[in-house]
Design a protein around this motif. Sequence first.
Motif: not given
Length: 645
Positions: A457-480
């Motif tokens: 499946p398409v990831p929502y972020s290229e970061d490798i981490k486990t979050v409590f609730t997501p935040r930064k993806y809202m402005t993430d670079d979408q080139r990936f």
Amino acid sequence: MKSPAKILILSIFLLVFTVSCKKTVKTEEQPVVDTYVADHYTKKEVDIEMRDGIKLHTTIYSPKDTSKEYPIIMQRTPYSSQPYGEGNFRTKIGPNEHLMREGNIIVYQDVRGRWLSEGHYENMRAYIPNKTSNDQVDESSDTYDTIEWLVNNVENNNGNVGVWGISYPGYYATYATVDAHPALKAASPQACIGDFFFDDFHHNGAYLLSYFRATSLFGTPRPNGDQPIDTAWYTLPSLPTEDQYQFFLDAGPLKNLDYFFEYETADTPTMRPEGVTDDYFWNELKEHPNYDEMWQSKGLIQHLKNVKSSVATMIVGGWFDAEDLYGPLETYKNIEKYNEGNYNTMVFGPWDHGGWARTVDRNVVGNYYFGDSISLFFQKDIETKFFNHFLKGDGSPDSGLPEAYVFDTGKKEWKTYDTWPPENASKQTMYLSEDQELTEAQNGATGIQFISDIKKPVPYSEDIKTVFTPRKYMTDDQRFAARRSDVLVFETDILEDDFTLAGDILAHLKVATTGTAADWIVKIIDVHPADTETNEEMQNHLKMSNYHLMVRSEVLRGRFRNSFSDPEPFTPNQKTNVNIKLQDVFHTFKKGHKLQVQVQSTWFPLIDLNPQTYVENIFKADESDFKTQTHTVFTDSNIEFTVLK
């Protein structure tokens, strides 16, 4: 025997060594304790009795200067009014430091069934209109009874009450405006939940798997027969990895996650029906996959048709709030629509969840920098001004604040308007055309296919981490994402003029699938020029050159394309309309940039994985239900933008 010269040299060496060792010993600096609240306020804890006899734990901070009267500003919260004990003080109280230092009576209350308050907690407790007895209680009646007690029992109050809160406390602030107490003069719901089928845990019916770890916060029963407790009784699920993408992919169907919510404590039964866990919120999510009567009753948006005109409202939100964007926008719009003549305003800035309450100079969401002192400006010149006018001033409609205080996240500047959307905004349609083009005219109705592989499946972020609730993806670079074959890309030529979006966005997709179920995700992206300067907060592996800023995004679980209450499968290979409402934006795509649209069918693990074969309840799907499918998007699909001329 050693010579005197050798002894002298040895002594000098030891002296130098000792001094150098002493220099390496660091004295730990004791942290400076901020005692402003303790120095200027008295603290009192009381248990206020509600109309049905249940007592709610309430903490009251009153200015030590008793030479004048003060308004009461209150927050009701499920997250605790700690620290408990009248000798223990918060270091900051109130909505912001200005209101704290000016002097106000600040009140915090544990809502019914949480922490030191009595009663049973209900997640998003349903509003009861036209109550006929004291046994019929909700958050509106609890707020009313609390205000009634406060204005009659707290010394030196001026009879005016305000409420505020962020996120869940924001929901309680909205609730206060329904059947409001006459003393309530100002309410500021901020990032306020409006409906759990569209905020936080769901987006348009899709379950936000990324909020999985927050479930127990709302669904763990209190121990000892639901008795008040002053310490946390819940624990958050601990995932055995920092790679949440791989963890949830390996976990398989949602029902395989049940074991996280089987608490097996002395106060919960060890023998439970098949498929039922000890966490009542997880059980609600599992047993109510559709927008049924339970979810509808818990929503607050539909009860904003009779907000008292005596209550001024200021709705606050962040354009990049991953948790609660639907809630504040719909709260503002519904109060505005049904309560003509009410003082009702909105403030939306370049913030993530609650970012406006932070005291930072540089305002950044994820990797993206928006400017300096934006939150500080809001606190001093907007929020403080609002509460002072309605709680200490004459409370007239002329507050000196505009109807809409909104931040253009492209130009990076505040604007004010008399209406939202602005009066001079109009609709403009662009089509998803072949050759990755986003065009003003429709060019045929060709189908563009892609394979949606459930194993990748398409990831929502290229970061490798486990979050409590997501935040930064809202402005993430979408080139990936743009570089994947299962993400369709459509973009304009380089813009010759500024292009400003100011309002909602409607995606009118024409799609087909070889299966009977699918999710559809649409993302609106600002492609920056190659010469854009990189800001200091940027992750090391990224540059602002050609940055693909996600401006807005949304998902629709395809089964709900015609009704959130009555889902239906797709007919395989049949062209079908799927309409997706994306929440409002205020963003200028500047000259030299490009506007890009991405369309995809997975967004993992932001949302759970759709089996892509229709099942009645995805929470109970089996491994065999999950199938890779081929999806088609037709080029008569279009995006309807709200454009500021």
